[in-house]
Design a protein around this motif. Structure first.
Motif, PDB file in Angstrom:
ATOM      1  N   ASP A  37       0.810  -1.220   0.000  1.00  0.00           N
ATOM      2  CA  ASP A  37       0.000   0.000   0.000  1.00  0.00           C
ATOM      3  C   ASP A  37       0.842   1.267   0.000  1.00  0.00           C
ATOM      4  O   ASP A  37       0.333   2.365   0.236  1.00  0.00           O
ATOM      5  CB  ASP A  37      -0.925   0.016   1.225  1.00  0.00           C
ATOM      6  CG  ASP A  37      -1.953  -1.107   1.163  1.00  0.00           C
ATOM      7  OD1 ASP A  37      -2.428  -1.399   0.061  1.00  0.00           O
ATOM      8  OD2 ASP A  37      -2.262  -1.693   2.223  1.00  0.00           O
ATOM      9  N   SER A 104      -1.540   4.432  13.486  1.00  0.00           N
ATOM     10  CA  SER A 104      -2.476   4.869  12.461  1.00  0.00           C
ATOM     11  C   SER A 104      -1.881   5.904  11.531  1.00  0.00           C
ATOM     12  O   SER A 104      -2.422   6.167  10.474  1.00  0.00           O
ATOM     13  CB  SER A 104      -3.733   5.442  13.117  1.00  0.00           C
ATOM     14  OG  SER A 104      -3.397   6.555  13.930  1.00  0.00           O
ATOM     15  N   ARG A 107       0.526   5.628   7.157  1.00  0.00           N
ATOM     16  CA  ARG A 107       0.260   6.016   5.771  1.00  0.00           C
ATOM     17  C   ARG A 107       0.669   7.475   5.533  1.00  0.00           C
ATOM     18  O   ARG A 107       1.197   7.818   4.485  1.00  0.00           O
ATOM     19  CB  ARG A 107      -1.221   5.822   5.444  1.00  0.00           C
ATOM     20  CG  ARG A 107      -1.652   4.359   5.471  1.00  0.00           C
ATOM     21  CD  ARG A 107      -1.083   3.590   4.289  1.00  0.00           C
ATOM     22  NE  ARG A 107      -1.330   2.169   4.447  1.00  0.00           N
ATOM     23  CZ  ARG A 107      -0.395   1.277   4.711  1.00  0.00           C
ATOM     24  NH1 ARG A 107       0.852   1.659   4.864  1.00  0.00           N
ATOM     25  NH2 ARG A 107      -0.686   0.007   4.838  1.00  0.00           N
ATOM     26  N   TYR A 108       0.416   8.334   6.501  1.00  0.00           N
ATOM     27  CA  TYR A 108       0.790   9.736   6.344  1.00  0.00           C
ATOM     28  C   TYR A 108       2.297   9.913   6.400  1.00  0.00           C
ATOM     29  O   TYR A 108       2.860  10.747   5.684  1.00  0.00           O
ATOM     30  CB  TYR A 108       0.095  10.595   7.413  1.00  0.00           C
ATOM     31  CG  TYR A 108      -1.354  10.833   7.109  1.00  0.00           C
ATOM     32  CD1 TYR A 108      -1.738  11.815   6.189  1.00  0.00           C
ATOM     33  CD2 TYR A 108      -2.346  10.068   7.703  1.00  0.00           C
ATOM     34  CE1 TYR A 108      -3.073  12.024   5.884  1.00  0.00           C
ATOM     35  CE2 TYR A 108      -3.693  10.273   7.404  1.00  0.00           C
ATOM     36  CZ  TYR A 108      -4.044  11.249   6.494  1.00  0.00           C
ATOM     37  OH  TYR A 108      -5.367  11.451   6.194  1.00  0.00           O
ATOM     38  N   SER A 131      -7.864   7.328  -1.077  1.00  0.00           N
ATOM     39  CA  SER A 131      -7.885   6.201  -0.129  1.00  0.00           C
ATOM     40  C   SER A 131      -8.138   6.675   1.294  1.00  0.00           C
ATOM     41  O   SER A 131      -8.840   6.020   2.060  1.00  0.00           O
ATOM     42  CB  SER A 131      -6.565   5.427  -0.203  1.00  0.00           C
ATOM     43  OG  SER A 131      -5.497   6.162   0.371  1.00  0.00           O
ATOM     44  N   ARG A 132      -7.564   7.842   1.653  1.00  0.00           N
ATOM     45  CA  ARG A 132      -7.793   8.366   3.004  1.00  0.00           C
ATOM     46  C   ARG A 132      -9.241   8.820   3.182  1.00  0.00           C
ATOM     47  O   ARG A 132      -9.827   8.664   4.258  1.00  0.00           O
ATOM     48  CB  ARG A 132      -6.839   9.525   3.313  1.00  0.00           C
ATOM     49  CG  ARG A 132      -5.360   9.197   3.264  1.00  0.00           C
ATOM     50  CD  ARG A 132      -5.012   7.845   3.841  1.00  0.00           C
ATOM     51  NE  ARG A 132      -5.479   7.677   5.213  1.00  0.00           N
ATOM     52  CZ  ARG A 132      -5.490   6.522   5.863  1.00  0.00           C
ATOM     53  NH1 ARG A 132      -5.087   5.429   5.252  1.00  0.00           N
ATOM     54  NH2 ARG A 132      -5.920   6.459   7.111  1.00  0.00           N
ATOM     55  N   GLU A 134     -11.769   7.483   1.656  1.00  0.00           N
ATOM     56  CA  GLU A 134     -12.544   6.246   1.774  1.00  0.00           C
ATOM     57  C   GLU A 134     -12.420   5.649   3.177  1.00  0.00           C
ATOM     58  O   GLU A 134     -13.345   4.998   3.663  1.00  0.00           O
ATOM     59  CB  GLU A 134     -12.056   5.224   0.736  1.00  0.00           C
ATOM     60  CG  GLU A 134     -12.432   5.583  -0.694  1.00  0.00           C
ATOM     61  CD  GLU A 134     -11.825   4.622  -1.698  1.00  0.00           C
ATOM     62  OE1 GLU A 134     -11.140   3.655  -1.271  1.00  0.00           O
ATOM     63  OE2 GLU A 134     -12.020   4.832  -2.911  1.00  0.00           O
ATOM     64  N   GLN A 135     -11.271   5.888   3.833  1.00  0.00           N
ATOM     65  CA  GLN A 135     -11.053   5.370   5.179  1.00  0.00           C
ATOM     66  C   GLN A 135     -11.735   6.210   6.252  1.00  0.00           C
ATOM     67  O   GLN A 135     -11.686   5.881   7.431  1.00  0.00           O
ATOM     68  CB  GLN A 135      -9.543   5.305   5.473  1.00  0.00           C
ATOM     69  CG  GLN A 135      -8.799   4.268   4.654  1.00  0.00           C
ATOM     70  CD  GLN A 135      -9.258   2.847   4.960  1.00  0.00           C
ATOM     71  OE1 GLN A 135      -9.484   2.496   6.104  1.00  0.00           O
ATOM     72  NE2 GLN A 135      -9.392   2.039   3.924  1.00  0.00           N
ATOM     73  N   GLY A 136     -12.354   7.326   5.829  1.00  0.00           N
ATOM     74  CA  GLY A 136     -13.110   8.133   6.780  1.00  0.00           C
ATOM     75  C   GLY A 136     -12.494   9.466   7.147  1.00  0.00           C
ATOM     76  O   GLY A 136     -13.119  10.261   7.859  1.00  0.00           O
ATOM     77  N   ASP A 137     -11.264   9.732   6.695  1.00  0.00           N
ATOM     78  CA  ASP A 137     -10.686  11.053   6.947  1.00  0.00           C
ATOM     79  C   ASP A 137     -11.417  12.082   6.084  1.00  0.00           C
ATOM     80  O   ASP A 137     -11.864  11.777   4.978  1.00  0.00           O
ATOM     81  CB  ASP A 137      -9.198  11.068   6.588  1.00  0.00           C
ATOM     82  CG  ASP A 137      -8.354  10.264   7.571  1.00  0.00           C
ATOM     83  OD1 ASP A 137      -8.911   9.788   8.570  1.00  0.00           O
ATOM     84  OD2 ASP A 137      -7.143  10.109   7.324  1.00  0.00           O
ATOM     85  N   ASN A 138     -11.514  13.312   6.574  1.00  0.00           N
ATOM     86  CA  ASN A 138     -12.070  14.368   5.728  1.00  0.00           C
ATOM     87  C   ASN A 138     -10.915  15.225   5.193  1.00  0.00           C
ATOM     88  O   ASN A 138      -9.759  15.038   5.566  1.00  0.00           O
ATOM     89  CB  ASN A 138     -13.101  15.215   6.486  1.00  0.00           C
ATOM     90  CG  ASN A 138     -12.526  15.831   7.750  1.00  0.00           C
ATOM     91  OD1 ASN A 138     -11.389  16.318   7.748  1.00  0.00           O
ATOM     92  ND2 ASN A 138     -13.302  15.825   8.831  1.00  0.00           N
ATOM     93  N   ASP A 141      -8.753  16.924   7.787  1.00  0.00           N
ATOM     94  CA  ASP A 141      -7.804  16.009   8.436  1.00  0.00           C
ATOM     95  C   ASP A 141      -6.559  15.821   7.569  1.00  0.00           C
ATOM     96  O   ASP A 141      -5.426  15.901   8.048  1.00  0.00           O
ATOM     97  CB  ASP A 141      -8.444  14.636   8.664  1.00  0.00           C
ATOM     98  CG  ASP A 141      -9.565  14.667   9.687  1.00  0.00           C
ATOM     99  OD1 ASP A 141      -9.515  15.528  10.584  1.00  0.00           O
ATOM    100  OD2 ASP A 141     -10.487  13.833   9.576  1.00  0.00           O
TER     101      ASP A 141
END
Length: 326
Positions: A37, A104, A107-108, A131-132, A134-138, A141
């Motif tokens: 990823d 968590s 990825r960042y 992808s972020r 889709e993972q729920g970050d706005n 964020d």
């Protein structure tokens, strides 16, 4: 595409994931796997070869960062995939590494390191942001964690909504230029698609100029407001013809400027013309881009092959087959 990110921000982002990094240790290369990823998808082979030669002579000077894999005794790369590949190519059996606890923010951290080194292209950045989301970050964020303005994030977030012909322009144009064209495409899709079919890349300034001209000229066209109530002017041939006129105008200007210091006659320099080959039902012909249909913006003027007189046909019944410059 270097970003204004410091390694302090990189450390801050890592700290957010509660990761703990100890002292460097040597890890066998055959116990290390790349992260599937990882945001970066491509590696410059020439630069990788140069780095491998440097590693062969001087070793790996900066430790890579690893995390424990699910399989006992194995590790996954958090940061340093390029150094890892270069070390393998140089024939090293082990590599200095820092072991990072899973968090968590991984990825960042990967993303910041890659764009800090200008290693990511626009599609890769857009894929990461998608992808972020889709993972729920706005977007707020993502903006905060990457240390970038909201509008920067918004431009890349919009890539997933762009048609393929616009996304393909990211290979030769900046995200700003493509975003300008995308905004115009939402209003005048036919015109922008025609522009993109005739030009490989756009500068920021040129994209803004073209988008602005298409909006203003279509808006000012007397035929643009015609048609059934609720009809969308974006699908009218007016916008397409405006785009074609802009293409021809730019081409003529470029040729004229290129030839301005030559002895060629001015009239000869201004002679290039644009021909749009189209199909209407079972007939082929040429679209007359310098004439607007008298029946309104939902019609186009067509000269069918072999005919002496042009005719007006519904725009929905024609398709562009070829754009030729002479």
């Amino acid at each position: 595409m270097a970003l204004d990110l410091s390694f302090k921000q990189l450390i801050d982002a890592a700290d957010e994931g509660a990761g703990t990094i100890g002292q460097p240790t040597c890890i066998a290369i055959d116990r290390i796997d790349e992260d599937p990823d990882q945001p970066r998808r491509g590696f410059d082979e020439q630069k990788l070869g140069e780095l491998a030669e440097s590693v062969r002579q001087h070793g790996v000077l900066q430790p890579i960062v690893l995390r424990q894999a699910t399989e006992e005794g194995r590790y996954v790369i958090v940061m340093g995939a390029r150094r890892y590949r270069a070390a393998k190519r140089a024939g090293l059996r082990d590599i200095p590494a820092l072991i990072h606890a899973v968090g968590s923010a991984d990825r960042y951290v990967q993303m910041i390191e890659n764009i800090q080194r200008a290693d990511l292209n626009a599609p890769e950045i857009a894929a990461f942001i998608a992808s972020r989301l889709e993972q729920g970050d706005n977007q707020a964020d993502i903006s905060r964690k990457l240390g970038k303005p909201r509008d920067w994030v918004s431009r890349y977030a919009s890539v997933q909504s762009m048609p393929e012909f616009l996304r393909s322009k990211l290979a030769g144009s900046s995200i700003r230029a493509v975003y300008e064209l995308y905004q115009a495409w939402r209003e005048q899709p036919n015109a922008i698609e025609t522009l993109c079919a005739a030009q490989e890349s756009f500068t920021d300034a040129h994209a803004r100029q073209l988008a602005s001209k298409i909006r203003s000229e279509v808006r000012d066209s007397p035929a643009d407001g015609e048609g059934a109530p609720g009809a969308q002017p974006a699908r009218s041939p007016v916008a397409t013809q405006v785009a074609l006129r802009l293409i021809e105008r730019d081409r003529v200007t470029a040729i004229a400027e290129k030839s301005s210091n030559s002895s060629v006659d001015r009239n000869a320099r201004m002679s290039p013309s644009l021909t749009i080959r189209v199909r209407h039902q079972d007939r082929t012909g040429r679209l007359l881009v310098d004439r607007l249909a008298s029946q309104g913006s939902r019609h186009a003027v067509l000269l069918v092959d072999g005919a002496e007189e042009a005719e007006e046909v519904p725009a929905s019944t024609i398709s562009i087959e070829e754009i030729l410059f002479a």
